[in-house]
Design a protein around this motif. Structure first.
Motif, mmCIF file in Angstrom:
data_model
loop_
_atom_site.group_PDB
_atom_site.id
_atom_site.type_symbol
_atom_site.label_atom_id
_atom_site.label_comp_id
_atom_site.label_asym_id
_atom_site.label_seq_id
_atom_site.Cartn_x
_atom_site.Cartn_y
_atom_site.Cartn_z
ATOM 1 N N LEU A 435 0.763 -1.470 -0.024
ATOM 2 C CA LEU A 435 -0.074 0.112 0.270
ATOM 3 C C LEU A 435 0.877 1.139 0.085
ATOM 4 O O LEU A 435 0.477 2.074 -0.643
ATOM 5 C CB LEU A 435 -0.988 0.142 1.262
ATOM 6 N N GLN A 578 -9.265 5.535 -10.060
ATOM 7 C CA GLN A 578 -9.930 4.965 -8.978
ATOM 8 C C GLN A 578 -11.479 5.021 -9.164
ATOM 9 O O GLN A 578 -12.084 4.087 -8.854
ATOM 10 C CB GLN A 578 -9.413 5.675 -7.630
ATOM 11 N N LEU A 586 -7.666 -0.818 -6.156
ATOM 12 C CA LEU A 586 -6.660 -0.984 -5.151
ATOM 13 C C LEU A 586 -6.258 -2.408 -5.271
ATOM 14 O O LEU A 586 -5.153 -2.789 -5.252
ATOM 15 C CB LEU A 586 -7.391 -0.634 -3.983
ATOM 16 N N SER A 594 1.854 -3.636 -6.639
ATOM 17 C CA SER A 594 1.841 -2.014 -6.730
ATOM 18 C C SER A 594 2.716 -1.296 -7.695
ATOM 19 O O SER A 594 2.861 -0.078 -7.570
ATOM 20 C CB SER A 594 1.906 -1.791 -5.170
#
Length: 892
Positions: A435, A578, A586, A594
């Protein structure tokens, strides 16, 4: 009648309470309307204006307001912040006060209720002491905390009470989920069964459902359970259950009439759990032991029951006996309904089914797997991405952080082998790392050109599939994250250990068994302060400008600005998608490590033209090396500087106040961060005001800081010193020193520390709790003003004359007056030396006894007034009425 005035809520200032512009609060016909139901006033339902709101939301019906407050769960207005005030309404035949015998009856009933709660706790302590786990917990509590046997048993009983609450919570949640997903089937239990055992079982089951309803109603008052149940059922099923029908307990509830519903339910829950899981097995085990002794079979049966030293426990033997009796009961029921031949047939069919069932299930499973091979493959890939990758990263991060705790690899591997559940923490740390990397990638791609990331996966591509392996991308993720962890975690730690070998390991209070309980409370207090949110809010606004400045500077120095930096004037930069992908954005990004492209693809036809320069690769390599070096230095500074400042703070405190306690690096880190932040903000503030020429404002702030420092020093030095001396004279000397011995000389520091602790406890209880018995109404108002108003806005004269002077005068008078009486008046009256010595030693304890008697008398009076009000309301109160808001109520 009494009016219970409301307190002003924070955020409900006068500027918000009385808006400058008011809208029309009437409809087209000029009639006032309710803000909730939008209906006018009725003869039996008048409109009220209970808060400071104006305009169209001024008026409300009382019934609408009560319905809204019950749904929202608070007692203040959401707009102006004012609390609502309600006035009780009594019947017309209500006397002025209750008779004496009715008041005593109410006092006796409440005393019995308190006794009932005490009996519940003692009952749990006794039942848990019958189980070997209870005795083991009591021994461990006595060993760790060094308490007596009785107190250790009470601690074990508290643990057992928590276990009961946990088990009923699981039961209530399971029942709620089952009824939600499988329908709500309300079975009416009338107790009509064949035989005594089924009938008793049905009654006990009905009582258990009633207790589950009561516990369910208490669970929905807790925010986390309320949110969980509301998410499962948006139709607000959590509010549909009525009150628990405790009258169904019949004679049991009638005998315990003096207990309220909550006390009765807690007693019933404790009895249920303890009877079926502790008392009944215990007595059955005792009965088995008695029968074995009678038939002189103890010596033969004990070796069979003594496995792991549990067979000698009556509770364990009772469990075995209950299982045997239950099995025998089921066999007897089966034999009474079927013949021997039918039972043999069923057993043979069962054995045949058991023999062939595994082969049949294996065949069915293989067929299903072959038909859904793609589903199996996709599931394997998702497990690899969402499970294995974060787990590997978390384990590697743990390996890089081993020098911080000076833990050998063999010990860590042994811990993981003994407790495999700790791998969940490694997986969680891996997800947190991913994250953080994703947030960094978003920041990087806002600054650099999009074509630089052509080699990364584009998770915003409509043709992207999360179930594709992407082997090259997966290997790149492992190499990237591994090297990044080495750069920002492993190498800085090794460098710090090389420069200062004594810097690690970190010290934590929880590692000291002497203060384990206090350290856990301290860590919980630190988490409640929200340091992680504070640190994130502090770092996030500063990261982007610093990183942008670094990139622009290095790019211009290496002459790579045209190739690297985004030209926002010429290109239409698209924000991350998003909103287009929703919550799957996500998941996709973290599943791919990521390290993904977030802005869509861009043509790279001019890429070869940009790298035509022979020194291009060297410049890019030099920039990556500078970036690695920068991250390395920033990581070292972030680890070392806050910890050094925090340790210096602890060492200075321990030098002034020798606690004999080690410092804690977790608290030291946050203290260091706060000191760095305060220093930076203070320096920026001073530099800015000097730059604009506002030295007069700086001078005023300096004088205000000096005033606050003087008042604060009085609060933490003078008042605690006098209070500690009083505690020394009133309590410590009479308890520890006989009259024929000279009193010990205590240091000023010990007395000051005792006074400081007592003063802070009194301040906290008075200002931040509902306990009002330790302060008068005037002192409560003073402390309320200090809590709600900023310190700099409080007048100095008011603080000195109304707050500090009364406290100091009371403490000085309490110290000086007994001293003058004991050392001046009594010797002048001609008493003997022994009498004078006794007076000098006992005058302060006698004064303390008088104060305690007056305090107990005040509490007794307040208790009688409270009981009178409660009994009076129970008998003659018919409802309550919301009061209209007035400005006099606010100013008063």
């Amino acid at each position: 009648m009494d009016v219970f005035t409301a307190e002003n809520q924070p955020g409900g200032g006068d500027d918000q309470a009385f808006p400058a512009e008011e809208t029309d609060d009437k409809d087209d016909d000029g009639v006032d309307l309710c803000r909730i139901c939008r209906l006018p006033e009725l003869p039996d339902n008048p409109l009220r204006y209970p808060c400071a709101c104006r305009g169209s939301i001024k008026y409300v019906h009382q019934q609408c307001l009560l319905l809204w407050l019950n749904r929202r769960g608070h007692k203040h207005c959401e707009v102006c912040g004012r609390s609502y005030s309600f006035v009780p309404v009594y019947s017309e035949n209500a006397p002025k006060r209750l008779p004496w015998h009715e008041l005593m009856r109410g006092l006796l009933l409440r005393a019995l209720r308190v006794v009932g709660w005490v009996l519940v706790m003692l009952f749990n302590v006794y039942c848990y002491s019958l189980h070997p786990s209870g005795r083991h917990d009591a021994i461990e509590s006595q060993r760790i905390f060094g308490v007596s046997d009785m107190f250790a048993s009470i601690l074990a009983g508290c643990v057992y009470t928590g276990m009961i609450a946990y088990s009923f919570t699981i039961m209530a949640l399971t029942r709620f989920i089952v009824e939600h997903f499988f329908g709500r089937h309300h079975h009416v239990v009338n107790g009509r069964g064949h035989g005594v055992v089924p009938r008793v079982g049905l009654v006990l089951w009905k009582w258990l459902l009633i207790l589950c309803d009561w516990w369910h109603l208490h669970l929905i008052k807790i925010r986390i359970f309320h949110t969980l149940m509301a998410e499962l059922d948006p139709g607000e099923v959590v509010f549909r259950l009525g009150n628990a029908q405790f009258h169904e307990f019949g004679a049991v509830r009638s005998v315990l009439f003096f207990l309220d519903d909550n006390a009765f339910a807690v007693l019933a829950v404790s009895f249920y759990t303890s009877f079926f899981f502790l008392l009944l097995p215990f007595f059955m085990g005792k009965l088995v032991f008695a029968l074995l002794l009678i038939f002189q079979l103890m010596e033969l049966a004990m070796p069979l029951l003594s496995g792991y030293s549990l067979g000698q426990e009556p509770v364990i033997v009772g469990y075995i006996t209950m299982l045997a009796l239950a099995f025998a009961y089921l066999v007897s029921v089966a034999l009474s309904r079927d013949s021997i031949q039918a039972i043999a047939k069923k057993l043979s069919l069962g054995l045949l089914f058991i023999t062939l069932a595994p082969l049949f299930l294996l065949w069915i499973l293989s067929v299903k797997v072959w038909k859904n091979l793609s589903v199996v493959k996709d599931g394997f890939i998702l497990c690899l991405k969402l499970g294995v990758l974060p787990l590997v990263l978390g384990c590697w991060l743990d390996f890089c952080m081993l020098p911080i705790f000076r833990t050998p690899i063999s010990q860590r591997l042994e811990t993981l082998s003994n407790y495999p559940i700790l791998l969940i923490l490694h997986w969680l740390f891996g997800q947190i790392w991913l994250l953080l990397v994703l947030n960094s990638m978003v920041l990087i791609q806002k600054i650099f050109k999009k074509r630089l990331f052509w080699f990364l996966l584009d998770v915003t591509d409509p043709n992207y599939k999360n179930t594709k392996v992407h082997t090259g991308q997966f290997l790149f993720e492992l190499a990237f994250h591994g090297s990044m962890m080495v750069t920002v975690v492993d190498l800085p730690i090794m460098t710090i250990c090389l420069i200062s070998p004594s810097f690690f390991p970190l010290q934590f209070w929880i590692c000291d068994e002497r203060i384990m309980f206090g350290s856990m409370a301290a860590y919980v207090f630190l988490v409640r302060l929200g340091p992680f949110e504070w640190l994130a809010e502090l770092i996030k606004p500063a990261v982007e400008p610093i990183f942008r400045k670094w990139v622009v500077t290095v790019s211009s120095w290496l002459k790579l600005s045209d190739f690297l930096l985004e030209n926002h004037a010429d290109q239409n930069v698209r924000v991350p998608l998003q909103n287009d992908l929703g919550e799957w954005f996500l998941v996709r990004s973290m599943a791919e490590g990521s390290v993904v492209s977030l802005y869509g693809s861009q043509s790279v036809t001019t890429f070869e033209e940009d790298i035509g320069n022979a020194r291009f690769i060297l410049k890019i390599g030099l920039m990556l090396a500078l970036a690695t070096l920068s991250m390395f230095l920033i990581s070292i500074i972030s680890m070392v500087l806050p910890l050094l400042i925090g340790r210096l703070f602890f060492h200075s405190i321990f030098f002034i106040i020798p606690f004999g306690l080690k410092y804690d690096d977790l608290y030291g880190f946050w203290i260091g961060c706060y000191i760095l932040r305060a220093t930076y903000m203070g320096a920026c503030f001073v530099f800015y005001h000097i730059k604009i020429g506002r030295t007069d404002l700086l001078l005023n702030l300096v004088l205000l800081s000096i005033r606050n420092a003087i008042l604060f020093s009085i609060w933490i030095s003078g008042i605690p010193a006098m209070l500690g001396r009083l505690i020394h004279l009133m309590i410590i000397i009479p308890l520890q020193v006989p009259l024929n011995e000279s009193p010990p000389v205590y240091s000023f520091f010990q007395e000051w520390l005792m006074g400081l602790v007592v003063l802070n406890i009194w301040t906290y209880l008075t200002m931040f709790t509902r306990i009002t018995c330790f302060a008068t109404v005037a002192w409560q108002e003073k402390l309320e003003r200090i809590r709600n108003a900023p310190t700099n806005s409080l007048p100095s004269t008011w603080l000195l004359l109304d707050v500090f002077y009364p406290l100091m005068f009371t403490l000085i008078a309490t110290l000086v007056f007994p001293y003058l009486v004991a050392y001046s008046l009594f010797p002048c009256l001609g008493f003997s030396g022994a009498v004078n010595l006794a007076v000098q030693r006992l005058i302060w304890p006698v004064l303390l006894a008088i104060i305690i008697l007056l305090f107990v008398a005040k509490l007794t009076r307040d208790l009688f007034v409270y009981i009178h009000r409660v009994e009076y309301n129970d008998r003659y109160m018919v409802g309550d009425r919301v009061t209209n808001f007035t400005e006099d109520l606010v100013s008063g």
